[in-house]
Design a protein around this motif. Structure first.
Motif, PDB file in Angstrom:
ATOM      1  N   ASN A   1      -1.023 -19.100   4.335  1.00  0.00           N
ATOM      2  CA  ASN A   1       0.187 -19.328   5.138  1.00  0.00           C
ATOM      3  C   ASN A   1       1.410 -19.655   4.280  1.00  0.00           C
ATOM      4  O   ASN A   1       2.463 -19.996   4.818  1.00  0.00           O
ATOM      5  CB  ASN A   1      -0.028 -20.450   6.169  1.00  0.00           C
ATOM      6  N   ASP A   2       1.278 -19.558   2.963  1.00  0.00           N
ATOM      7  CA  ASP A   2       2.412 -19.753   2.068  1.00  0.00           C
ATOM      8  C   ASP A   2       3.013 -18.395   1.712  1.00  0.00           C
ATOM      9  O   ASP A   2       2.374 -17.348   1.889  1.00  0.00           O
ATOM     10  CB  ASP A   2       1.979 -20.476   0.789  1.00  0.00           C
ATOM     11  N   LEU A   3       4.234 -18.426   1.181  1.00  0.00           N
ATOM     12  CA  LEU A   3       4.856 -17.181   0.751  1.00  0.00           C
ATOM     13  C   LEU A   3       4.100 -16.610  -0.444  1.00  0.00           C
ATOM     14  O   LEU A   3       3.790 -17.322  -1.402  1.00  0.00           O
ATOM     15  CB  LEU A   3       6.320 -17.412   0.387  1.00  0.00           C
ATOM     16  N   THR A   4       3.816 -15.322  -0.375  1.00  0.00           N
ATOM     17  CA  THR A   4       2.987 -14.647  -1.372  1.00  0.00           C
ATOM     18  C   THR A   4       3.611 -13.305  -1.727  1.00  0.00           C
ATOM     19  O   THR A   4       4.316 -12.705  -0.914  1.00  0.00           O
ATOM     20  CB  THR A   4       1.565 -14.422  -0.812  1.00  0.00           C
ATOM     21  N   VAL A   5       3.357 -12.854  -2.942  1.00  0.00           N
ATOM     22  CA  VAL A   5       3.726 -11.497  -3.340  1.00  0.00           C
ATOM     23  C   VAL A   5       2.458 -10.770  -3.769  1.00  0.00           C
ATOM     24  O   VAL A   5       1.499 -11.395  -4.240  1.00  0.00           O
ATOM     25  CB  VAL A   5       4.761 -11.494  -4.479  1.00  0.00           C
ATOM     26  N   THR A   6       2.460  -9.461  -3.595  1.00  0.00           N
ATOM     27  CA  THR A   6       1.295  -8.649  -3.943  1.00  0.00           C
ATOM     28  C   THR A   6       1.708  -7.540  -4.898  1.00  0.00           C
ATOM     29  O   THR A   6       2.654  -6.798  -4.616  1.00  0.00           O
ATOM     30  CB  THR A   6       0.659  -8.030  -2.684  1.00  0.00           C
ATOM     31  N   ALA A   7       0.995  -7.457  -6.010  1.00  0.00           N
ATOM     32  CA  ALA A   7       1.166  -6.342  -6.936  1.00  0.00           C
ATOM     33  C   ALA A   7       0.061  -5.330  -6.661  1.00  0.00           C
ATOM     34  O   ALA A   7      -1.111  -5.705  -6.533  1.00  0.00           O
ATOM     35  CB  ALA A   7       1.099  -6.821  -8.382  1.00  0.00           C
ATOM     36  N   SER A   8       0.423  -4.063  -6.542  1.00  0.00           N
ATOM     37  CA  SER A   8      -0.558  -3.017  -6.239  1.00  0.00           C
ATOM     38  C   SER A   8      -0.452  -1.905  -7.275  1.00  0.00           C
ATOM     39  O   SER A   8       0.650  -1.517  -7.675  1.00  0.00           O
ATOM     40  CB  SER A   8      -0.345  -2.464  -4.826  1.00  0.00           C
ATOM     41  N   TYR A   9      -1.616  -1.400  -7.669  1.00  0.00           N
ATOM     42  CA  TYR A   9      -1.699  -0.448  -8.779  1.00  0.00           C
ATOM     43  C   TYR A   9      -2.537   0.751  -8.343  1.00  0.00           C
ATOM     44  O   TYR A   9      -3.740   0.626  -8.096  1.00  0.00           O
ATOM     45  CB  TYR A   9      -2.328  -1.148  -9.978  1.00  0.00           C
ATOM     46  N   PRO A  10      -1.928   1.941  -8.212  1.00  0.00           N
ATOM     47  CA  PRO A  10      -2.691   3.120  -7.780  1.00  0.00           C
ATOM     48  C   PRO A  10      -3.584   3.651  -8.904  1.00  0.00           C
ATOM     49  O   PRO A  10      -3.185   3.685 -10.069  1.00  0.00           O
ATOM     50  CB  PRO A  10      -1.591   4.123  -7.417  1.00  0.00           C
TER      51      PRO A  10
ATOM     52  N   TYR B   1       0.830  -1.207   0.000  1.00  0.00           N
ATOM     53  CA  TYR B   1       0.000   0.000   0.000  1.00  0.00           C
ATOM     54  C   TYR B   1       0.864   1.255   0.000  1.00  0.00           C
ATOM     55  O   TYR B   1       0.771   2.093  -0.904  1.00  0.00           O
ATOM     56  CB  TYR B   1      -0.937   0.012   1.208  1.00  0.00           C
ATOM     57  N   TYR B   2       1.728   1.388   1.025  1.00  0.00           N
ATOM     58  CA  TYR B   2       2.442   2.665   1.130  1.00  0.00           C
ATOM     59  C   TYR B   2       3.512   2.829   0.054  1.00  0.00           C
ATOM     60  O   TYR B   2       3.872   3.952  -0.296  1.00  0.00           O
ATOM     61  CB  TYR B   2       3.023   2.873   2.530  1.00  0.00           C
ATOM     62  N   ARG B   3       4.009   1.731  -0.506  1.00  0.00           N
ATOM     63  CA  ARG B   3       4.957   1.876  -1.615  1.00  0.00           C
ATOM     64  C   ARG B   3       4.254   2.376  -2.874  1.00  0.00           C
ATOM     65  O   ARG B   3       4.787   3.211  -3.609  1.00  0.00           O
ATOM     66  CB  ARG B   3       5.646   0.544  -1.900  1.00  0.00           C
ATOM     67  N   ALA B   4       3.048   1.859  -3.126  1.00  0.00           N
ATOM     68  CA  ALA B   4       2.295   2.330  -4.292  1.00  0.00           C
ATOM     69  C   ALA B   4       1.915   3.800  -4.138  1.00  0.00           C
ATOM     70  O   ALA B   4       1.952   4.573  -5.107  1.00  0.00           O
ATOM     71  CB  ALA B   4       1.042   1.478  -4.485  1.00  0.00           C
ATOM     72  N   VAL B   5       1.572   4.207  -2.904  1.00  0.00           N
ATOM     73  CA  VAL B   5       1.237   5.611  -2.651  1.00  0.00           C
ATOM     74  C   VAL B   5       2.465   6.494  -2.819  1.00  0.00           C
ATOM     75  O   VAL B   5       2.409   7.565  -3.434  1.00  0.00           O
ATOM     76  CB  VAL B   5       0.640   5.761  -1.234  1.00  0.00           C
ATOM     77  N   ARG B   6       3.578   6.046  -2.284  1.00  0.00           N
ATOM     78  CA  ARG B   6       4.791   6.857  -2.311  1.00  0.00           C
ATOM     79  C   ARG B   6       5.401   6.936  -3.709  1.00  0.00           C
ATOM     80  O   ARG B   6       5.801   8.012  -4.164  1.00  0.00           O
ATOM     81  CB  ARG B   6       5.811   6.274  -1.334  1.00  0.00           C
ATOM     82  N   GLU B   7       5.453   5.802  -4.406  1.00  0.00           N
ATOM     83  CA  GLU B   7       6.105   5.772  -5.715  1.00  0.00           C
ATOM     84  C   GLU B   7       5.167   6.160  -6.857  1.00  0.00           C
ATOM     85  O   GLU B   7       5.621   6.394  -7.979  1.00  0.00           O
ATOM     86  CB  GLU B   7       6.687   4.379  -5.963  1.00  0.00           C
TER      87      GLU B   7
END
Length: 301
Positions: free
Chosen positions: A112-121, A91-97
């Motif tokens: 409970n598995d390793l996950t990555v999240t893509a976020s798009y402002p 969240y805050y990386r998408a807001v900042r960048e």
């Protein structure tokens, strides 16, 4: 293995981010006069049909509160409406960048598995942040998406199995050498006064070779199976090569010394063979010295 997967993710992270961000930009309109929640939700539904495996799609407002339930095929993963995710890096990386970002792997609260999240402002026409679209994808699946080919992934798993088999075989050889070395040393129990010099030399050679092979097994298993590639200045493989060659040189030097004593006592005419062996050990020492000297030169070039 988790360590290997994280290392692979660092290698393909750029491609993974490009792919997921492309899905967002192609399906979700941005810079609209008034971003509509229904329109954006419908756009997220389109992405569902383009990503084969994902954990959840959801939408946050500009404060980090989730404004829709998770979009997912698993009914147990639905929900999430009203959760505040302002403390999450995606969240805050998408807001900042002010651009689409891809998070580092983290343990998912859904699986409970390793996950990555893509976020798009998502902004309105005046450049004011309105929403942030997010998609959670498991680390395992993102590697499949971003990998150059599925064949490479299959080969990677096959090579792990092959290296494991070779490591076990070499470990068995090392243990057999150690067993025979200890048996030679304790052939008379604890009555060491009955041991002759030949038995002590043989035991030393076998134990030294066992140590050298075990060190080689340790490096192969850690680097090729567990994926623990050392990045320090010395280099894990270089250290292993030095220790392995050093152990071989020690074993050969002991054997040469034993032959010198043997031929000097029994048959002096064959002592020349021991001298040849000592010459070979000397050449190995020069080769090891050249190898050690060449390592920094290769790294500086």
């Amino acid at each position: 293995m988790v360590i290997r997967e994280i290392q692979q993710f660092s290698e393909v992270r750029t491609r993974a981010r490009a792919y997921l961000c492309y899905l967002f930009t192609r399906n979700i309109p941005n810079r609209m006069p008034e971003p509509n929640l229904d329109v954006i939700s419908a756009s997220l539904d389109k992405i569902v049909h383009e990503v084969e495996e994902f954990e959840a799609l959801y939408l946050l407002d500009n404060k980090g509160d989730q404004v829709i339930n998770n979009i997912t095929d698993d009914p147990h993963r639905k929900g999430g409406l009203g959760q505040n995710r302002s403390g999450k890096s995606y969240y805050y990386r998408a807001v900042r960048e002010k651009r689409c970002v891809l998070s580092d792997p983290y343990p998912s609260t859904l699986t409970n598995d390793l996950t990555v999240t893509a976020s798009y402002p998502i902004y309105d026409e005046q450049g004011i942040l309105k929403f942030i679209a997010c998609i959670d994808v498991s680390l395992e699946h993102i590697l499949k998406i971003a990998h150059p080919s599925s064949l490479q992934s299959v080969f990677g798993k096959s090579s792990q199995v092959i290296y494991t088999v070779f490591s076990l075989c070499l470990l068995a050889i090392a243990l057999l050498l150690l067993f025979n070395g200890m048996r030679s040393l304790f052939m008379h129990g604890f009555e060491f006064n009955l041991l002759d010099i030949k038995a002590m030399f043989e035991s030393t050679i076998l134990v030294t070779l066992s140590l050298a092979i075990f060190d080689l097994v340790k490096t192969i298993f850690e680097e090729e199976v567990l994926g623990r590639n050392e990045k320090d200045e010395g280099g894990g493989m270089h250290k292993t090569m030095v220790r392995f060659l050093g152990s071989i040189i020690i074993a050969l030097a002991i054997e040469a010394l034993m032959l010198v004593f043997k031929f000097a006592i029994i048959d002096a005419a064959h002592i020349l063979y021991a001298v040849y062996l000592l010459g070979g050990v000397t050449f190995l020492l020069f080769g090891l010295a050249f190898y050690l000297k060449s390592i920094p030169q290769k790294r500086d070039s």
